[in-house]
Design a protein around this motif. Structure first.
Motif, PDB file in Angstrom:
ATOM      1  N   TYR A 199      48.606   7.372  -2.697  1.00 42.87           N
ATOM      2  CA  TYR A 199      48.301   6.038  -3.201  1.00 42.87           C
ATOM      3  C   TYR A 199      46.984   5.976  -3.965  1.00 42.87           C
ATOM      4  O   TYR A 199      46.551   4.892  -4.357  1.00 42.87           O
ATOM      5  CB  TYR A 199      48.262   5.034  -2.047  1.00 42.87           C
ATOM      6  N   SER A 200      46.339   7.124  -4.159  1.00 39.72           N
ATOM      7  CA  SER A 200      45.096   7.139  -4.937  1.00 39.72           C
ATOM      8  C   SER A 200      45.359   7.244  -6.436  1.00 39.72           C
ATOM      9  O   SER A 200      44.423   7.136  -7.225  1.00 39.72           O
ATOM     10  CB  SER A 200      44.209   8.309  -4.485  1.00 39.72           C
ATOM     11  N   ARG A 202      46.415   6.184 -10.174  1.00 42.07           N
ATOM     12  CA  ARG A 202      46.259   4.932 -10.916  1.00 42.07           C
ATOM     13  C   ARG A 202      46.921   5.088 -12.285  1.00 42.07           C
ATOM     14  O   ARG A 202      46.808   6.137 -12.924  1.00 42.07           O
ATOM     15  CB  ARG A 202      44.776   4.549 -11.110  1.00 42.07           C
ATOM     16  N   ASP A 216      47.619  -3.476 -14.273  1.00 37.34           N
ATOM     17  CA  ASP A 216      46.520  -3.898 -13.395  1.00 37.34           C
ATOM     18  C   ASP A 216      47.036  -4.291 -12.023  1.00 37.34           C
ATOM     19  O   ASP A 216      46.461  -3.913 -10.988  1.00 37.34           O
ATOM     20  CB  ASP A 216      45.771  -5.069 -14.038  1.00 37.34           C
ATOM     21  N   ASN A 219      48.149  -1.204 -10.077  1.00 38.73           N
ATOM     22  CA  ASN A 219      46.998  -0.470  -9.546  1.00 38.73           C
ATOM     23  C   ASN A 219      46.363  -1.202  -8.372  1.00 38.73           C
ATOM     24  O   ASN A 219      45.922  -0.584  -7.399  1.00 38.73           O
ATOM     25  CB  ASN A 219      45.958  -0.249 -10.651  1.00 38.73           C
ATOM     26  N   ALA A 220      46.292  -2.550  -8.496  1.00 39.29           N
ATOM     27  CA  ALA A 220      45.734  -3.327  -7.384  1.00 39.29           C
ATOM     28  C   ALA A 220      46.592  -3.193  -6.135  1.00 39.29           C
ATOM     29  O   ALA A 220      46.079  -3.112  -5.012  1.00 39.29           O
ATOM     30  CB  ALA A 220      45.613  -4.805  -7.798  1.00 39.29           C
ATOM     31  N   LEU A 222      48.470  -0.570  -5.351  1.00 42.67           N
ATOM     32  CA  LEU A 222      48.214   0.765  -4.801  1.00 42.67           C
ATOM     33  C   LEU A 222      46.895   0.798  -4.033  1.00 42.67           C
ATOM     34  O   LEU A 222      46.788   1.430  -2.973  1.00 42.67           O
ATOM     35  CB  LEU A 222      48.178   1.793  -5.943  1.00 42.67           C
ATOM     36  N   LEU A 223      45.871   0.094  -4.588  1.00 44.52           N
ATOM     37  CA  LEU A 223      44.577   0.047  -3.905  1.00 44.52           C
ATOM     38  C   LEU A 223      44.709  -0.639  -2.555  1.00 44.52           C
ATOM     39  O   LEU A 223      44.150  -0.183  -1.540  1.00 44.52           O
ATOM     40  CB  LEU A 223      43.567  -0.694  -4.791  1.00 44.52           C
ATOM     41  N   GLU A 224      45.480  -1.749  -2.524  1.00 40.15           N
ATOM     42  CA  GLU A 224      45.656  -2.475  -1.271  1.00 40.15           C
ATOM     43  C   GLU A 224      46.431  -1.628  -0.251  1.00 40.15           C
ATOM     44  O   GLU A 224      46.071  -1.574   0.929  1.00 40.15           O
ATOM     45  CB  GLU A 224      46.400  -3.788  -1.553  1.00 40.15           C
ATOM     46  N   GLU A 226      46.615   1.612  -0.174  1.00 39.84           N
ATOM     47  CA  GLU A 226      45.742   2.715   0.244  1.00 39.84           C
ATOM     48  C   GLU A 226      44.776   2.252   1.331  1.00 39.84           C
ATOM     49  O   GLU A 226      44.553   2.937   2.337  1.00 39.84           O
ATOM     50  CB  GLU A 226      44.978   3.240  -0.983  1.00 39.84           C
ATOM     51  N   GLY A 227      44.206   1.024   1.122  1.00 45.72           N
ATOM     52  CA  GLY A 227      43.282   0.513   2.133  1.00 45.72           C
ATOM     53  C   GLY A 227      43.972   0.237   3.449  1.00 45.72           C
ATOM     54  O   GLY A 227      43.439   0.537   4.528  1.00 45.72           O
ATOM     55  N   ARG A 230      44.643   3.500   5.227  1.00 47.80           N
ATOM     56  CA  ARG A 230      43.431   4.045   5.825  1.00 47.80           C
ATOM     57  C   ARG A 230      43.066   3.279   7.103  1.00 47.80           C
ATOM     58  O   ARG A 230      42.654   3.871   8.117  1.00 47.80           O
ATOM     59  CB  ARG A 230      42.283   3.976   4.808  1.00 47.80           C
TER      60      ARG A 230
END
Length: 683
Positions: A199-200, A202, A216, A219-220, A222-224, A226-227, A230
């Motif tokens: 998920y890192s 982009r 955008d 990518n947002a 994927l960032l969510e 990924e968080g 984690r």
């Protein structure tokens, strides 16, 4: 691997085919119209010449003067397109003739049959009439240039088509990469993420249009994710550490119990407490993991659905082994665009839900005038409702002010209104009402005339990915909107609820704090629901006295709906009563022409009111129409047996409602019913 050059070629083919089709249709219409106009003008001109020659030659035929007739025909020298002309007597014999210079074909010796035209000549016969009698016929033969004119137009059309196709080709070759590059980029990243769970990754932002916004948002997302992943891993490690610590504590307790028998009871109690806490922690962790797994599973399914369409149709477009027509390619490109937009909507709603769940939503609470917000919502919802044939009725809210975040309040109302339109029936109605439920509390209700929901569907409404209980239905949506709506209302200090009946419709309501109460409406006469409509002028200056219609109904939204229907009927005026006792008293006082009766009324049911009306000689003859949600066959039979003239069920079918009113008025005033259409036309 999907190549951008292949997609551009497909787009070039689609655009070129579309441009060619548009050019061919346009040029064909223009050429056809011009040739038709040319032929019509030529025929009209010949008809005028023939009529003029016939008028000038009537005397020559009457006095048997061929010389005068030949002189008249000789005047056609000024009309070079006329190649031959002749005048025949009443018996069809040749009387006089004319041939243009260079014309070798003679005119017929006798006039027989109808005129026959061909590609080269246009032939016209015109009768010569004197005092109502046919004394002869004018024969004209003109040069028909329709074929030459057609060939000229086709030459011009070929040149224009080649030029336009060349320009279109150059433009689409330059602009193709702008359309295909963002889609190819995000498709590659999506495939890699699905395959590797990395998920890192982009996607690069290439353009600033909707495709750029999709990148955008992707990518947002994927960032969510990924968080969240984690956080889940961290939470699992923490739980494992706590389990290990609990285990060591348990061993220590057992060791102390062996050494200190006198403290067995105390240590046993401590051990029981520790085990209970450990079990609760494990259960909470397991529930949290199950909830997160269920959410990720549902989210994965919802994301894969539009991605499947995007990737699948893109592979077809780029495949050399799966040939498709230009129309299919255009259809596939539209499917890709639609799925991309749906994916963008889904990602935005997931991000909204994530923000609400994580507590990162910031609200700007302020006094918000309700009228301004409802006007904005009306402007946005009405075009969507009109496309589905659904009417949306908004209330008047003078002076009403609620304490809320202006943007989030509009988001909440738009979601409820759009759901009411989306899940409504065709030609249905959505009614938005506002009422003061407490001195500092306002309730906004959105009522629809859709299929409604049962108790099980209502119970699971506010869960993610639940499409209003419409699983397997044809309506598109994510099912996240109501979850976000509920959280936003609660963050603004409000409440949200729903009531629904299968086959009748649903009512979604929210309550918010009010800093200024709803201003009261103008005072009305006792017992009356609304002001009466004055007499309406009709044809010839007469006055049409509206028929009085009494509606006994305790639901404000249903009353408002009937008011809106009757408002378009100048031959009716409406008064209303909110319960059976008031309705009965109003009927005895005003003696209306027709009574609309709900059956489930407070204090006295509609059946009881009907019985009282029939027992009173003054009201016994007033026709009563039932308008109720009791739609079972036994309810309809019971109502008709009780004496209702018509039995209408909710939700209201406007056509059946109008038919019932008109047929009742026709029985009461048959002469006026026949004259009424003229008055309607005069309006």
């Amino acid at each position: 691997m999907i190549g951008p050059r292949s997609i551009r070629k497909k787009l070039v083919a689609i655009v070129m085919a579309t441009t060619l089709a548009a050019l061919l249709v346009s040029i064909a219409i223009i050429i056809g119209y011009d040739l038709r106009s040319y032929h019509r003008t030529l025929v009209n001109d010949l008809a005028t010449q023939a009529e003029l020659v016939g008028h000038m030659s009537s005397a020559a035929l009457t006095f048997d003067d061929p010389r005068l007739a030949n002189e008249n025909l000789a005047l056609l020298r000024t009309r070079p397109q006329v190649r031959a002309a002749a005048i025949y007597d009443a018996g069809g014999a040749l009387f006089a003739s004319y041939l243009a210079q260079g014309e070798t074909r003679a005119v017929p010796a006798e006039l027989t049959g109808a005129p026959r035209s061909d590609d080269d000549d246009l032939v016209l016969h015109q009768r010569i009439v004197e005092d109502g009698d046919a004394i002869g016929t004018v024969y004209l033969r003109a040069e028909n240039q329709l074929l030459a004119r057609t060939l000229d137009y086709l030459s011009i059309a070929v040149g224009v088509t080649l030029l336009a196709m060349g320009v279109a080709y150059l433009l689409i070759r330059r602009m193709g990469r702008i359309v295909t590059a963002p889609i190819v980029a995000i498709t590659e990243i999506a495939r890699d993420v699905v395959a590797t769970r990395d998920y890192s990754r982009r996607a690069p932002r290439i353009s600033d249009d909707e495709a750029g916004e999709l990148v955008d948002s992707f990518n947002a997302m994927l960032l969510e994710i990924e968080g969240r992943t984690r956080e889940l891993e961290t939470s699992s490690s923490e739980i494992a550490r706590e389990v290990a610590e609990r285990s060591r504590a348990q061993q220590e307790i057992m060791r102390l119990n062996e050494q200190l028998e006198q403290r067995v009871d105390e240590r046993t109690l401590q051990l029981a407490l520790a085990n209970a806490e450990l079990a609760n922690a494990i259960e909470e962790a397991r529930s949290a993991n199950q909830a997160k797994s269920a959410f990720l599973s549902s989210m994965s399914h919802e994301l894969r659905t539009p991605l499947n369409a995007i990737l699948g149709f893109a592979q077809i477009l780029t495949s050399s082994t799966l040939p498709s027509t230009p129309e299919q390619k255009k259809e596939f490109a539209n499917h890709i665009l639609k799925s991309g937009r749906h994916l963008l909507t889904l990602i935005n709603e997931i991000l909204d839900l994530a923000k609400v769940e994580s507590g990162t939503v910031t609200l700007a609470m302020e006094p918000v005038p309700l009228a301004d917000t409802l006007l904005e919502c009306r402007t946005m919802v009405e075009p969507i409702a009109a496309g589905r044939g659904v009417r949306v009725l908004f209330p008047e809210t003078p002076g009403a002010v609620v304490l809320a975040d202006r943007t989030r309040l509009k988001q909440v109302l738009l979601n409820l209104l759009s759901n009411a339109v989306k899940y409504n029936r065709e030609s249905g109605v959505v009614v938005l009402s506002c009422e003061q439920v407490a001195p500092n509390r306002l309730r906004l209700s959105v009522q629809d005339t859709g299929a409604g929901l049962d108790a099980a569907q209502v119970a699971s409404l506010f869960q993610p990915f639940n499409r209003l209980g419409q699983e397997g239905g044809q309506q598109e949506g994510t099912g996240i909107g109501l979850v976000v709506t509920k959280r936003l209302v609660e963050l603004m200090g409000g409440e949200i609820g729903v009531s629904s009946s299968p086959g009748v419709g649903s009512v979604f309501w929210i309550e918010l704090a009010s800093t200024a109460p709803l201003a009261p409406s103008a005072p009305e006469p006792a017992g009356a629901g609304r002001a009466e409509v004055p007499a309406v002028p009709v044809e010839g200056g007469a006055q049409l006295t509206p028929h009085l219609l009494l509606y006994v109904e305790d639901n404000p939204a249903n009353l408002r709906l009937v008011e809106e229907i009757v408002r378009f009927r100048p031959d009716l005026r409406l008064i209303s009563a909110a319960d059976g006792h008031t309705g009965l008293a109003l009927a005895r006082k005003r003696l209306p022409d027709i009574i609309l009766m709900d059956l489930n009324l407070p204090g006295m049911s509609g059946m009881e009111v009907l019985g009282q009306l029939r027992a009173d000689a003054a009201t016994a003859s007033i026709p009563v129409i039932a308008l109720t949600a009791n739609a079972m066959p036994r309810d309809i039979e019971r109502g008709r047996a009780a004496g209702f003239m018509h039995y209408l069920t909710k939700p209201i079918d406007i056509d059946k409602f109008t038919e019932a009113i008109n047929s009742t008025l026709a029985l009461l005033h048959p002469v006026e019913a026949e004259a009424e259409p003229a008055g309607r036309k005069a309006e």
